[in-house]
Design a protein around this motif. Structure first.
Motif, PDB file in Angstrom:
ATOM      1  N   PHE A  45       0.820  -1.217   0.000  1.00 54.56           N
ATOM      2  CA  PHE A  45       0.000   0.000   0.000  1.00 54.56           C
ATOM      3  C   PHE A  45       0.851   1.263   0.000  1.00 54.56           C
ATOM      4  O   PHE A  45       0.549   2.229  -0.703  1.00 54.56           O
ATOM      5  CB  PHE A  45      -0.928  -0.014   1.219  1.00 54.56           C
ATOM      6  CG  PHE A  45      -1.630   1.290   1.453  1.00 54.56           C
ATOM      7  CD1 PHE A  45      -2.697   1.677   0.659  1.00 54.56           C
ATOM      8  CD2 PHE A  45      -1.207   2.148   2.474  1.00 54.56           C
ATOM      9  CE1 PHE A  45      -3.345   2.888   0.869  1.00 54.56           C
ATOM     10  CE2 PHE A  45      -1.841   3.359   2.685  1.00 54.56           C
ATOM     11  CZ  PHE A  45      -2.916   3.732   1.882  1.00 54.56           C
ATOM     12  N   ASP A  46       1.904   1.279   0.796  1.00 52.97           N
ATOM     13  CA  ASP A  46       2.716   2.473   1.005  1.00 52.97           C
ATOM     14  C   ASP A  46       3.882   2.478   0.015  1.00 52.97           C
ATOM     15  O   ASP A  46       4.745   1.596   0.071  1.00 52.97           O
ATOM     16  CB  ASP A  46       3.242   2.481   2.446  1.00 52.97           C
ATOM     17  CG  ASP A  46       3.894   3.795   2.831  1.00 52.97           C
ATOM     18  OD1 ASP A  46       4.286   4.556   1.920  1.00 52.97           O
ATOM     19  OD2 ASP A  46       4.031   4.059   4.039  1.00 52.97           O
ATOM     20  N   PRO A  47       3.941   3.451  -0.884  1.00 50.93           N
ATOM     21  CA  PRO A  47       5.050   3.488  -1.852  1.00 50.93           C
ATOM     22  C   PRO A  47       6.409   3.662  -1.200  1.00 50.93           C
ATOM     23  O   PRO A  47       7.439   3.384  -1.835  1.00 50.93           O
ATOM     24  CB  PRO A  47       4.699   4.688  -2.746  1.00 50.93           C
ATOM     25  CG  PRO A  47       3.746   5.518  -1.946  1.00 50.93           C
ATOM     26  CD  PRO A  47       2.986   4.553  -1.089  1.00 50.93           C
ATOM     27  N   GLU A  48       6.444   4.122   0.040  1.00 46.63           N
ATOM     28  CA  GLU A  48       7.723   4.278   0.731  1.00 46.63           C
ATOM     29  C   GLU A  48       8.188   2.984   1.386  1.00 46.63           C
ATOM     30  O   GLU A  48       9.280   2.943   1.953  1.00 46.63           O
ATOM     31  CB  GLU A  48       7.625   5.380   1.787  1.00 46.63           C
ATOM     32  CG  GLU A  48       7.405   6.764   1.214  1.00 46.63           C
ATOM     33  CD  GLU A  48       7.526   7.838   2.276  1.00 46.63           C
ATOM     34  OE1 GLU A  48       8.641   8.028   2.800  1.00 46.63           O
ATOM     35  OE2 GLU A  48       6.511   8.481   2.591  1.00 46.63           O
ATOM     36  N   GLU A  49       7.355   1.960   1.352  1.00 46.37           N
ATOM     37  CA  GLU A  49       7.719   0.676   1.942  1.00 46.37           C
ATOM     38  C   GLU A  49       7.778  -0.369   0.837  1.00 46.37           C
ATOM     39  O   GLU A  49       6.786  -1.025   0.528  1.00 46.37           O
ATOM     40  CB  GLU A  49       6.693   0.263   3.009  1.00 46.37           C
ATOM     41  CG  GLU A  49       6.716   1.111   4.262  1.00 46.37           C
ATOM     42  CD  GLU A  49       7.977   0.911   5.083  1.00 46.37           C
ATOM     43  OE1 GLU A  49       8.461  -0.236   5.175  1.00 46.37           O
ATOM     44  OE2 GLU A  49       8.480   1.912   5.622  1.00 46.37           O
ATOM     45  N   PRO A  50       8.925  -0.515   0.196  1.00 52.43           N
ATOM     46  CA  PRO A  50       9.027  -1.497  -0.893  1.00 52.43           C
ATOM     47  C   PRO A  50       8.799  -2.915  -0.373  1.00 52.43           C
ATOM     48  O   PRO A  50       9.090  -3.229   0.782  1.00 52.43           O
ATOM     49  CB  PRO A  50      10.460  -1.319  -1.396  1.00 52.43           C
ATOM     50  CG  PRO A  50      11.203  -0.707  -0.251  1.00 52.43           C
ATOM     51  CD  PRO A  50      10.207   0.148   0.473  1.00 52.43           C
ATOM     52  N   TYR A  51       8.242  -3.747  -1.228  1.00 57.99           N
ATOM     53  CA  TYR A  51       7.997  -5.134  -0.841  1.00 57.99           C
ATOM     54  C   TYR A  51       8.369  -6.042  -1.999  1.00 57.99           C
ATOM     55  O   TYR A  51       8.481  -5.608  -3.154  1.00 57.99           O
ATOM     56  CB  TYR A  51       6.542  -5.332  -0.427  1.00 57.99           C
ATOM     57  CG  TYR A  51       5.557  -5.315  -1.566  1.00 57.99           C
ATOM     58  CD1 TYR A  51       5.011  -6.499  -2.054  1.00 57.99           C
ATOM     59  CD2 TYR A  51       5.176  -4.115  -2.175  1.00 57.99           C
ATOM     60  CE1 TYR A  51       4.107  -6.488  -3.110  1.00 57.99           C
ATOM     61  CE2 TYR A  51       4.277  -4.099  -3.216  1.00 57.99           C
ATOM     62  CZ  TYR A  51       3.736  -5.272  -3.686  1.00 57.99           C
ATOM     63  OH  TYR A  51       2.852  -5.260  -4.723  1.00 57.99           O
ATOM     64  N   SER A  52       8.564  -7.285  -1.680  1.00 58.34           N
ATOM     65  CA  SER A  52       9.006  -8.256  -2.675  1.00 58.34           C
ATOM     66  C   SER A  52       8.062  -9.454  -2.682  1.00 58.34           C
ATOM     67  O   SER A  52       7.180  -9.590  -1.825  1.00 58.34           O
ATOM     68  CB  SER A  52      10.427  -8.728  -2.339  1.00 58.34           C
ATOM     69  OG  SER A  52      10.412  -9.450  -1.118  1.00 58.34           O
ATOM     70  N   LEU A  53       8.269 -10.339  -3.630  1.00 61.42           N
ATOM     71  CA  LEU A  53       7.508 -11.576  -3.668  1.00 61.42           C
ATOM     72  C   LEU A  53       7.750 -12.388  -2.409  1.00 61.42           C
ATOM     73  O   LEU A  53       6.865 -13.108  -1.934  1.00 61.42           O
ATOM     74  CB  LEU A  53       7.894 -12.383  -4.907  1.00 61.42           C
ATOM     75  CG  LEU A  53       7.010 -13.587  -5.247  1.00 61.42           C
ATOM     76  CD1 LEU A  53       5.569 -13.166  -5.446  1.00 61.42           C
ATOM     77  CD2 LEU A  53       7.541 -14.290  -6.492  1.00 61.42           C
ATOM     78  N   ASP A  54       8.928 -12.241  -1.827  1.00 56.44           N
ATOM     79  CA  ASP A  54       9.226 -12.924  -0.564  1.00 56.44           C
ATOM     80  C   ASP A  54       8.304 -12.438   0.547  1.00 56.44           C
ATOM     81  O   ASP A  54       7.835 -13.230   1.367  1.00 56.44           O
ATOM     82  CB  ASP A  54      10.689 -12.676  -0.182  1.00 56.44           C
ATOM     83  CG  ASP A  54      11.104 -13.449   1.053  1.00 56.44           C
ATOM     84  OD1 ASP A  54      11.146 -14.692   0.978  1.00 56.44           O
ATOM     85  OD2 ASP A  54      11.378 -12.815   2.082  1.00 56.44           O
ATOM     86  N   ASP A  55       8.010 -11.131   0.574  1.00 55.44           N
ATOM     87  CA  ASP A  55       7.084 -10.599   1.571  1.00 55.44           C
ATOM     88  C   ASP A  55       5.680 -11.155   1.373  1.00 55.44           C
ATOM     89  O   ASP A  55       4.977 -11.473   2.336  1.00 55.44           O
ATOM     90  CB  ASP A  55       7.036  -9.069   1.501  1.00 55.44           C
ATOM     91  CG  ASP A  55       8.347  -8.429   1.897  1.00 55.44           C
ATOM     92  OD1 ASP A  55       8.888  -8.808   2.958  1.00 55.44           O
ATOM     93  OD2 ASP A  55       8.826  -7.562   1.161  1.00 55.44           O
ATOM     94  N   VAL A  56       5.259 -11.260   0.126  1.00 59.32           N
ATOM     95  CA  VAL A  56       3.933 -11.804  -0.170  1.00 59.32           C
ATOM     96  C   VAL A  56       3.834 -13.247   0.311  1.00 59.32           C
ATOM     97  O   VAL A  56       2.833 -13.662   0.914  1.00 59.32           O
ATOM     98  CB  VAL A  56       3.637 -11.700  -1.677  1.00 59.32           C
ATOM     99  CG1 VAL A  56       2.317 -12.384  -2.018  1.00 59.32           C
ATOM    100  CG2 VAL A  56       3.613 -10.241  -2.122  1.00 59.32           C
ATOM    101  N   ALA A  57       4.903 -14.021   0.056  1.00 57.02           N
ATOM    102  CA  ALA A  57       4.909 -15.411   0.509  1.00 57.02           C
ATOM    103  C   ALA A  57       4.906 -15.503   2.030  1.00 57.02           C
ATOM    104  O   ALA A  57       4.242 -16.364   2.616  1.00 57.02           O
ATOM    105  CB  ALA A  57       6.139 -16.133  -0.061  1.00 57.02           C
TER     106      ALA A  57
END
Length: 378
Positions: free
Chosen positions: A99-111
Motif C-alpha cells: 500500500f505504502d510506496p515508501e515501503e518497498p515489498y518483494s515476492l518474498d514478503d507476499v509469501a
C-alpha cells in the motif's frame, strides 16, 4: 490467558498459562509467528487438560484466534461451542502489503504474509463460528469461509467516551494549553508508518506554517507495533524529526508518549481537529472513541475508515500519502464556523452511538449470536 494478564472481573475465575517457545531446529523463518502460536495453543491445552481432570466442562468457549490459544480446545471439549475472534486475514495484495510506496515489498514478503495465515486457517476449521469487527476485515477472509463469520464490533463505551468539559493540557515544559488553543491531535499506539505518522509529521509543517496559533499534539509510544523500524535504526519519531529538521516550530509540536485512557478522553475533548491515518488494516479503537467524544475528525480515505466516515458529514476524508491534502483537511476543519463544526461533531458521535455502542449495539449482538447459535441462557 498469559501470565502477565492483570485484570480482575467480578464473578470470573482467572487461570494463567505459561509457554516457552522452542526453536524448530532449522525451521523456516516464515514459521516464526505460527510456531509461537502453536506453542501457546499447546500450553493452553495442557492447562485446560488439568481443569478437565478436575471435572470442568465448559458449555461455551470464546477467544481471540490470532495468537493460537484456542486452536486445540475443541479437541479437548468437543461438546463445547467455540467462538473465535478473527481480526485480520493477511493479503499480499489489497490490504497493507504494497500500500505504502515508501515501503518497498518483494515476492518474498507476499509469501511470508501468506504463511502468516496458517493460524487463521487452522482457527477457522477449529471454531464453530467466528466474529470480525468490521465488514472490510471480514471480507478479507476467503470466500469459502464467509458463511462461518459474522460482523460484530467489540463495542465502544460511549458513556465514558463522550463530550464534556476538559481540563487544560499541561505540557512537560510547564506550559498550559486550554480550550481556546487550536490543538490538532494525532493518536496511535506507536508513532509509525502503518498509522500514517510520516504523513502526519509532514502535514504538520504546512499546518503550523499556515495557522500560527495551532499546536500539534502527538500521542503514542516510540516502538513498532506493526511494520518495520526505520532503515537507519532508532525510532520513527527521531527519523521524522531529522527529515524535517528546521521546518517545524518545535515550540508548537508536542510528544506526550502514551496516555492513560481518561487523559486520552480529556485530550479528545480539547482537540480542535483530530487526525487519524492508517494503512488498509485493523481499525483502531481510538478513532471510534475520538468520534464518540465529538471530535472534528480528519481521517485517511482507506479501508476500513471509509466504512465509518462519510466525507463532509461526520468527518473529512483525505489521501493517506498526501501531506498537502492532509494539511488542507485539517486547516479546513480549523476554519469551520461554529454551526458547521457542531454539526460534524454531533454526527461523528451519533455514528458511533448508533453503530458501535457497547451496551446497546455490540453486547446485544453478541447475546443474539450466542442465544441463537448455542442456546446460551443470556
Amino acid at each position: 490467558m498469559a501470565s502477565d494478564f492483570q485484570a480482575q472481573l467480578p464473578g470470573v475465575d482467572q487461570h494463567s498459562y505459561h509457554f516457552v517457545t522452542r526453536g524448530g531446529g532449522g525451521s523456516h523463518p516464515y514459521l516464526y509467528e505460527p510456531n509461537r502460536a502453536i506453542w501457546r495453543g499447546q500450553a493452553v491445552l495442557a492447562h485446560c487438560t488439568e481443569l478437565a481432570r478436575g471435572g470442568y466442562r465448559p458449555d461455551l468457549i470464546i477467544g481471540h484466534n490470532g495468537w493460537g490459544e484456542i486452536l486445540f480446545l475443541k479437541d479437548l471439549w468437543p461438546q463445547a461451542g467455540v467462538v473465535g475472534y478473527f481480526e485480520f486475514f493477511y493479503r499480499g495484495q489489497g490490504a497493507d502489503v504494497g500500500f505504502d510506496p515508501e515501503e518497498p515489498y518483494s515476492l518474498d514478503d507476499v509469501a511470508r504474509v501468506r504463511t502468516l495465515n496458517t493460524i487463521n486457517l487452522l482457527g477457522l476449521d477449529a471454531v464453530d463460528i467466528g466474529v470480525c469487527p468490521t465488514a472490510w476485515q471480514k471480507q478479507l477472509y476467503p470466500v469459502e469461509y464467509q458463511n462461518k463469520l459474522v460482523q460484530i464490533h467489540d463495542g465502544i463505551d460511549t458513556e465514558r467516551a463522550c463530550p464534556g468539559s476538559a481540563r487544560p493540557l499541561r505540557l512537560p515544559d510547564g506550559r498550559v494549553l486550554g480550550p481556546d488553543t487550536p490543538i490538532v491531535t494525532y493518536v496511535a499506539r506507536d508513532l509509525e508508518p502503518y498509522r500514517g505518522f510520516r504523513s502526519a509529521m509532514r502535514a504538520a509543517v504546512e499546518i503550523l506554517r499556515r495557522h500560527q496559533d495551532a499546536h500539534m499534539v502527538f500521542v503514542g509510544g516510540n516502538g513498532v507495533s506493526y511494520g518495520n523500524p526505520p532503515p537507519s535504526g532508532g525510532t520513527w519519531r527521531n527519523h521524522m524529526l531529522t527529515e524535517l529538521s528546521g521546518q517545524l516550530p518545535m515550540d508548537r509540536v508536542h510528544f506526550l508518549g502514551k496516555l492513560a485512557h481518561q487523559d486520552f478522553i480529556n485530550l479528545m475533548r480539547l482537540s480542535r481537529a483530530h487526525l487519524y491515518l492508517t494503512y488498509p488494516f485493523v481499525l483502531s479503537w481510538s478513532m471510534l472513541e475520538a468520534m464518540a467524544t465529538g471530535v472534528s475528525l480528519v481521517a485517511s480515505a482507506t479501508p476500513p475508515v471509509e466504512e465509518i466516515v462519510e466525507h463532509g458529514y461526520n468527518g473529512l476524508l483525505v489521501p493517506f500519502a498526501d501531506p498537502g491534502a492532509i494539511a488542507d483537511g485539517v486547516l479546513e476543519t480549523l476554519s469551520m464556523n461554529e454551526v458547521q463544526r457542531r454539526a460534524m461533531r454531533r454526527a461523528a458521535r451519533q455514528t458511533v452511538v448508533e453503530r458501535f455502542d457497547l451496551q446497546w449495539v455490540a453486547l446485544p449482538a453478541w447475546q443474539r449470536l450466542l442465544r441463537e447459535r448455542f442456546q446460551a441462557p443470556l
